[in-house]
Every structure is written in structure tokens, then in C-alpha cells.
Write an enzyme that holds these catalytic residues in place. Structure first.
Site, PDB file in Angstrom:
ATOM      1  N   ASP A  99       0.873  -1.172   0.000  1.00  7.43           N
ATOM      2  CA  ASP A  99       0.000   0.000   0.000  1.00  7.43           C
ATOM      3  C   ASP A  99       0.910   1.221   0.000  1.00  7.43           C
ATOM      4  O   ASP A  99       1.704   1.411   0.933  1.00  7.43           O
ATOM      5  CB  ASP A  99      -0.885   0.019   1.244  1.00  7.43           C
ATOM      6  CG  ASP A  99      -1.917  -1.099   1.233  1.00  7.43           C
ATOM      7  OD1 ASP A  99      -2.460  -1.375   0.160  1.00  7.43           O
ATOM      8  OD2 ASP A  99      -2.168  -1.687   2.296  1.00  7.43           O
ATOM      9  N   ASP A 154     -13.752  -3.639  -1.126  1.00  5.65           N
ATOM     10  CA  ASP A 154     -13.539  -3.354   0.293  1.00  5.65           C
ATOM     11  C   ASP A 154     -14.897  -3.450   0.972  1.00  5.65           C
ATOM     12  O   ASP A 154     -15.811  -2.690   0.655  1.00  5.65           O
ATOM     13  CB  ASP A 154     -12.949  -1.958   0.482  1.00  5.65           C
ATOM     14  CG  ASP A 154     -11.571  -1.817  -0.152  1.00  5.65           C
ATOM     15  OD1 ASP A 154     -10.855  -2.840  -0.228  1.00  5.65           O
ATOM     16  OD2 ASP A 154     -11.215  -0.699  -0.564  1.00  5.65           O
TER      17      ASP A 154
END
Length: 250
Positions: free
Chosen positions: A11, A130
Site C-alpha cells: 500500500d 472493500d
């Protein structure tokens, strides 16, 4: 039977690798190019690079950083963050990405899934989801987990498969960074309702958690970040453990 894949995730925010808990409290974890090269050398099957601030800040993924990472590794490499058109995909593929991951862009315009799949092939398209529970119901969130979409997770899963997604990257926000284990039940439900691979993400803390997500969750691949960055588990250790527990890994 296909072998299970271990995927290391970077990330990236402002050119640095970060990691948080439930998408918040981000901490600096190092240089993404160095980490990518390390994981490739250690035996990761794939690498995922997500520019987590790209959508939120309305900017594109840095193609230059993608190029640097691609030069440093020799394993399949998926890139996501701020992708909103086939042109964005073309730029990333030209700079060394093997696959792209889309999330908020697909939620804003589901036709984007079909357009990318038609032009580049479904094999290079990962649709990231998500998800977290809202009043006991699994719901989809966008913009790095910050924005509710009102979409039911299971309805969205079927829609993206029908539109041409090649893989699903499923992240449980409730489990992310907790190191208490993957969302096994959720992953199993989704893995058994689609005919495309499902990558489980969010919650890895021990080698046993990977065994559980492969055996009980029926995941095709498992992704982790923080436990690899902090060297709590190394990829060679994990693969040895999985082989000892009769999980067929590459």
C-alpha cells in the site's frame, strides 16, 4: 488442482509503503522498490501495488514508480489506484504492470469493467472489493474504505463477474490489520458463488490463518502486507508451513 498463491501487498502513499489498521492510522513501512525486490527474491507468487491515496486525492497512480518496481522484480505485478479509464490501464501496462486493480472507478462506472475486459482481456483485470458489516449486512465501501456505497457485497460480486472481471481482491475492512485472521466465512461464501479466482485480504497474523483461508475459506490466493513488512512471518517460512499442512503452494 491449482496451487494456492501467496501475494505480498504494498500500500503506497506519496511514494512510500504504509500500513494501518482497518484502513486508518497509517505507518511508514519503507521503500516500495526495495520491498518489492525482497519479496520477489523470497518467493512471493505475485505482488500487488496499491496507490491508496490516488482516488481520494483525485490523482493518477505514479507510472514512474510502477516502472521502477517492474524493473526490480520477475513475478506478476498488479497495480491499482485512481484507474478510471482504459487509457489509465494502457499506461500502467506499458510501464510494466501485468494486471490492474480497480475499485472506486468500477463502482462509479460499472461499464469500466466491461471496457477494460474487452480491450485488454479479463486475465489482466482484478476488481477489488472493500467490504464491512453495516447493521449485520456485508456492504461495499469505496475511496479507501472511507465512503459507503449502499451496495450489498454479494450483489456486487455477481455483477462484476458478469461484467468481465478476471479476479476478485476481497478485503474485509473489519479484519484489516487486526492480525486475528481472515474473514473466512465471507470468503468462502464468495468463493463458492463465483467462477473466477478470489484473493483474500485483511487480517493475516499467523501461518495458521493462511491454512484456514485456503482450506475453510476456499480462497485461491491470500494477500498480506504488515506481517511481511515487519518480518513477523517470512514468505519462505509461510510456504514451508503450508506444504507441511498439505496446502499445495507454488
Amino acid at each position: 488442482m491449482l496451487t494456492k498463491r501467496i501475494i505480498a501487498c504494498l500500500d503506497v502513499r506519496d511514494g512510500r509503503t504504509v500500513k494501518g489498521v482497518q484502513f486508518e492510522s497509517l505507518r511508514d513501512m519503507g521503500d516500495p522498490v526495495e520491498l518489492a525486490a525482497c519479496y520477489a527474491t523470497e518467493g512471493a507468487d505475485e505482488l500487488v501495488f496499491l496507490d491508496i491515496s490516488a482516488t481520494q486525492e483525485k490523482r493518477k497512480t505514479f507510472a514512474e514508480l510502477v516502472k521502477k518496481i517492474a524493473r526490480a522484480i520477475d513475478i506478476p505485478f498488479t497495480v491499482g489506484g485512481g484507474i478510471s479509464s482504459p487509457g489509465d490501464v494502457r499506461l500502467l501496462l506499458q510501464n510494466g504492470a501485468d494486471k490492474v486493480s480497480i475499485n472506486s472507478g468500477a463502482l462509479s462506472d460499472p461499464q469500466l469493467i466491461k471496457d477494460i475486459s474487452r480491450e485488454f482481456g479479463s486475465q489482466c483485470l482484478v476488481v477489488a472489493i472493500d467490504t464491512k458489516k453495516e447493521a449485520g449486512v456485508d456492504m461495499v465501501f469505496s475511496h479507501g474504505g472511507a465512503r459507503p456505497t449502499g451496495r450489498n457485497t454479494f450483489d456486487w460480486v455477481k455483477q462484476i463477474e458478469n461484467l468481465g472481471a478476471g479476479e476478485i481482491l476481497l478485503t474485509s475492512i473489519d479484519h484489516d490489520g487486526t492480525r486475528n485472521g481472515f474473514a473466512t466465512g465471507l470468503t468462502k461464501k464468495i468463493s463458492t458463488m463465483v467462477n473466477i479466482p478470489v484473493i483474500a485480504s485483511g487480517g493475516a497474523g499467523t501461518c495458521q490463518h493462511f491454512t484456514e483461508i485456503f482450506e475453510d475459506g476456499k480462497a485461491d490466493a491470500a494477500l498480506a502486507a504488515g506481517i511481511f513488512h515487519e518480518r513477523l512471518i517470512t514468505i519462505p517460512q509461510l510456504k514451508t508451513f503450508l506444504r507441511e499442512h498439505k496446502i499445495d503452494v507454488r
